[in-house]
Motif scaffolding. Sequence first.
Motif, PDB file in Angstrom:
ATOM      1  N   VAL A 136       8.832  27.360  33.816  1.00  0.00           N
ATOM      2  CA  VAL A 136       9.296  28.735  34.039  1.00  0.00           C
ATOM      3  C   VAL A 136       8.250  29.822  33.885  1.00  0.00           C
ATOM      4  O   VAL A 136       8.505  30.962  34.250  1.00  0.00           O
ATOM      5  N   VAL A 137       7.100  29.512  33.345  1.00  0.00           N
ATOM      6  CA  VAL A 137       6.109  30.571  33.136  1.00  0.00           C
ATOM      7  C   VAL A 137       4.943  30.438  34.113  1.00  0.00           C
ATOM      8  O   VAL A 137       4.629  29.346  34.568  1.00  0.00           O
ATOM      9  N   GLU A 138       4.342  31.552  34.409  1.00  0.00           N
ATOM     10  CA  GLU A 138       3.193  31.612  35.303  1.00  0.00           C
ATOM     11  C   GLU A 138       2.029  32.239  34.547  1.00  0.00           C
ATOM     12  O   GLU A 138       2.231  33.023  33.620  1.00  0.00           O
ATOM     13  N   VAL A 139       0.825  31.952  34.964  1.00  0.00           N
ATOM     14  CA  VAL A 139      -0.359  32.489  34.310  1.00  0.00           C
ATOM     15  C   VAL A 139      -0.340  34.014  34.305  1.00  0.00           C
ATOM     16  O   VAL A 139      -0.685  34.647  33.329  1.00  0.00           O
ATOM     17  N   ASP A 140       0.087  34.622  35.392  1.00  0.00           N
ATOM     18  CA  ASP A 140       0.041  36.073  35.512  1.00  0.00           C
ATOM     19  C   ASP A 140       1.329  36.767  35.045  1.00  0.00           C
ATOM     20  O   ASP A 140       1.553  37.930  35.354  1.00  0.00           O
ATOM     21  N   ALA A 141       2.154  36.079  34.270  1.00  0.00           N
ATOM     22  CA  ALA A 141       3.419  36.670  33.820  1.00  0.00           C
ATOM     23  C   ALA A 141       3.225  37.736  32.746  1.00  0.00           C
ATOM     24  O   ALA A 141       4.138  38.490  32.452  1.00  0.00           O
ATOM     25  N   GLY A 142       2.043  37.815  32.158  1.00  0.00           N
ATOM     26  CA  GLY A 142       1.820  38.749  31.057  1.00  0.00           C
ATOM     27  C   GLY A 142       2.337  38.139  29.769  1.00  0.00           C
ATOM     28  O   GLY A 142       2.837  37.010  29.750  1.00  0.00           O
ATOM     29  N   ASP A 143       2.191  38.881  28.682  1.00  0.00           N
ATOM     30  CA  ASP A 143       2.672  38.373  27.396  1.00  0.00           C
ATOM     31  C   ASP A 143       4.182  38.225  27.413  1.00  0.00           C
ATOM     32  O   ASP A 143       4.894  39.122  27.862  1.00  0.00           O
ATOM     33  N   LEU A 144       4.633  37.091  26.926  1.00  0.00           N
ATOM     34  CA  LEU A 144       6.064  36.852  26.811  1.00  0.00           C
ATOM     35  C   LEU A 144       6.464  37.239  25.396  1.00  0.00           C
ATOM     36  O   LEU A 144       6.220  36.506  24.442  1.00  0.00           O
ATOM     37  N   ASP A 145       7.029  38.432  25.272  1.00  0.00           N
ATOM     38  CA  ASP A 145       7.476  38.902  23.965  1.00  0.00           C
ATOM     39  C   ASP A 145       8.615  39.890  24.138  1.00  0.00           C
ATOM     40  O   ASP A 145       8.769  40.501  25.194  1.00  0.00           O
ATOM     41  N   CYS A 146       9.424  39.988  23.115  1.00  0.00           N
ATOM     42  CA  CYS A 146      10.536  40.937  23.120  1.00  0.00           C
ATOM     43  C   CYS A 146      10.904  41.252  21.671  1.00  0.00           C
ATOM     44  O   CYS A 146      11.896  40.747  21.136  1.00  0.00           O
ATOM     45  N   GLU A 147      10.091  42.085  21.047  1.00  0.00           N
ATOM     46  CA  GLU A 147      10.320  42.480  19.661  1.00  0.00           C
ATOM     47  C   GLU A 147      11.693  43.125  19.477  1.00  0.00           C
ATOM     48  O   GLU A 147      12.352  42.917  18.457  1.00  0.00           O
ATOM     49  N   GLU A 148      12.140  43.880  20.458  1.00  0.00           N
ATOM     50  CA  GLU A 148      13.385  44.635  20.340  1.00  0.00           C
ATOM     51  C   GLU A 148      14.603  43.759  20.067  1.00  0.00           C
ATOM     52  O   GLU A 148      15.552  44.184  19.418  1.00  0.00           O
ATOM     53  N   VAL A 149      14.572  42.503  20.556  1.00  0.00           N
ATOM     54  CA  VAL A 149      15.705  41.594  20.321  1.00  0.00           C
ATOM     55  C   VAL A 149      15.880  41.335  18.821  1.00  0.00           C
ATOM     56  O   VAL A 149      16.993  41.127  18.350  1.00  0.00           O
ATOM     57  N   LEU A 150      14.788  41.383  18.084  1.00  0.00           N
ATOM     58  CA  LEU A 150      14.849  41.117  16.647  1.00  0.00           C
ATOM     59  C   LEU A 150      15.571  42.233  15.886  1.00  0.00           C
ATOM     60  O   LEU A 150      15.998  42.022  14.751  1.00  0.00           O
ATOM     61  N   TYR A 151      15.704  43.385  16.517  1.00  0.00           N
ATOM     62  CA  TYR A 151      16.243  44.551  15.815  1.00  0.00           C
ATOM     63  C   TYR A 151      17.506  45.122  16.445  1.00  0.00           C
ATOM     64  O   TYR A 151      17.855  46.272  16.194  1.00  0.00           O
TER      65      TYR A 151
END
Length: 164
Positions: A92-107
């Motif tokens: 599901v991931v590609e090299v050019d996908a950028g950083d996979l992160d979502c800090e907001e889900v934690l809060y």
Amino acid sequence: MPRARVDDVGEVPASLVEVLRGLPLADLVAFRGVQDELFRRDAYRWDLWAAADLINGGASDDGFEYFLGWLMAQGRMRWEATLADPDSLADVVEVDAGDLDCEEVLYVAPTAAADEEAFWAALPDKGEYLPPRPAGECFDFDDEQRMRRLLPRLTAIFDDEDAR
């Protein structure tokens, strides 16, 4: 073979906040408890951290947590598939996908609370939800042979100089 599309998680935190908004404080604390338990019991592992490090080109403590937030925002099927086999992220991931992160889900739970300070005060562990060390055997993520054995498909995508 084409990879499945990684779902954009941009709207997930705001949508979750809207669903949670107005719930009693005890329910919000319980929601956060479930999130924390999923991280503690299931996802705080060296092999998954290695995948995050490889995909994002590095993963600090916070960066790994934000990666787990992204993974959680992908939904149950992707969460379970990744926990069963971190290398399955190669689907599901590609090299050019950028950083996979979502800090907001934690809060999302404290953000949905009418009184955020009361929310944090109501947590039994006061927000300290991760154990001192991830599960599994600690190893150097710069050990290319080890990474290729552990995550062969992801390594082929993200550690291949020609792919970048």
